[in-house]
Scaffold this motif. Structure first.
Motif, PDB file in Angstrom:
ATOM      1  N   GLU A 229      -6.530 -10.072   8.171  1.00  0.00           N
ATOM      2  CA  GLU A 229      -5.227  -9.705   7.628  1.00  0.00           C
ATOM      3  C   GLU A 229      -4.664  -8.564   8.452  1.00  0.00           C
ATOM      4  O   GLU A 229      -5.401  -7.727   8.964  1.00  0.00           O
TER       5      GLU A 229
ATOM      6  N   SER B 223       0.966 -21.079  -1.066  1.00  0.00           N
ATOM      7  CA  SER B 223       0.353 -19.753  -1.117  1.00  0.00           C
ATOM      8  C   SER B 223      -1.033 -19.863  -1.734  1.00  0.00           C
ATOM      9  O   SER B 223      -1.334 -20.820  -2.454  1.00  0.00           O
TER      10      SER B 223
ATOM     11  N   LYS C 113      -2.518 -15.286   1.229  1.00  0.00           N
ATOM     12  CA  LYS C 113      -1.733 -15.825   2.343  1.00  0.00           C
ATOM     13  C   LYS C 113      -0.631 -16.700   1.769  1.00  0.00           C
ATOM     14  O   LYS C 113      -0.799 -17.326   0.716  1.00  0.00           O
TER      15      LYS C 113
ATOM     16  N   ASP D  35       3.731 -15.638   5.266  1.00  0.00           N
ATOM     17  CA  ASP D  35       2.803 -14.617   5.736  1.00  0.00           C
ATOM     18  C   ASP D  35       1.484 -15.284   6.119  1.00  0.00           C
ATOM     19  O   ASP D  35       0.546 -15.325   5.333  1.00  0.00           O
ATOM     20  N   GLY D  36       1.422 -15.834   7.305  1.00  0.00           N
ATOM     21  CA  GLY D  36       0.199 -16.446   7.799  1.00  0.00           C
ATOM     22  C   GLY D  36       0.333 -17.923   8.115  1.00  0.00           C
ATOM     23  O   GLY D  36      -0.280 -18.413   9.036  1.00  0.00           O
TER      24      GLY D  36
ATOM     25  N   GLN E 110      -3.585 -20.326   8.190  1.00  0.00           N
ATOM     26  CA  GLN E 110      -4.293 -19.191   7.594  1.00  0.00           C
ATOM     27  C   GLN E 110      -4.551 -19.418   6.102  1.00  0.00           C
ATOM     28  O   GLN E 110      -5.564 -18.960   5.576  1.00  0.00           O
TER      29      GLN E 110
END
Length: 195
Positions: A57, A129, A166, A170-171, A175
């Protein structure tokens, strides 16, 4: 992507994707700003132990700058490295902290994984997510909130937990999948006798 060591200069909010890299060294070098610091700390503890799974992260905090974390599972322990830029005025310009924590898997009492699913316009289900938590047998050492008496503080105590998340923003999907795999590997080891 080049970046200055220990936080000098601007960092983009979007970082390279580490999820295609199956080995810790390559993933850390692709994703972290300070991979040498992280890997030196981690490998100093791992000492040749096999890395079964890991997650990474990194984000930019408006106050402190770059915050970075690596969590490695070697089958009997979780080895966590955390690096964070020191806030302006709390140290020399460009200073950062580097910390290491080792958590025996025997202290993980619960593993939870929550996925949020959505449908694409074509009707395909996708994970957009994921939130993972590892509940530990240790007690959270957070200070007692102001105004709470000593007798009342006992009811405020909570078990320590490690949390990871994640999203597609964001990723990305890679990820998210890697974090889900991390949670599954750790969950498969919790409660088993360690060698």
């Amino acid at each position: 992507m080049s970046s200055p060591p220990f936080g000098g200069g601007d960092m983009p909010a979007v970082f390279p994707d580490w999820s295609p890299y199956q080995d810790l060294d390559s993933a850390a070098r692709a994703y972290l700003r300070d991979p040498e610091v992280a890997l030196d700390s981690l490998f100093g503890v791992l000492r040749g132990a096999a890395v079964l799974t890991f997650t990474l992260e990194r984000f930019v905090n408006e106050v402190n700058g770059v915050w970075q974390e690596v969590v490695v599972c070697d089958g009997s322990r979780l080895v966590l490295w955390h690096g964070e830029d020191v806030a302006p005025g709390d140290g020399p310009v460009g200073a950062m902290t580097s910390s290491l924590r080792v958590v025996p898997l025997s202290t993980v009492t619960e593993v939870g994984c929550r996925r949020r699913l959505s449908r694409t316009p074509g009707g395909k289900v996708q994970v957009d997510s994921i939130d993972v938590y590892l509940l530990l047998s240790s007690v959270d050492d957070a200070p007692v909130p102001p105004g709470v008496g000593e007798d009342e503080s006992r009811s405020v105590l909570r078990h320590d937990a490690l949390r990871f998340g994640k999203t597609l923003d964001d990723g990305g999907a890679g990820q998210i999948a890697r974090l889900e795999d991390f949670s599954r590997v750790v969950a498969s080891l919790v409660g088993r006798p360690t060698l």
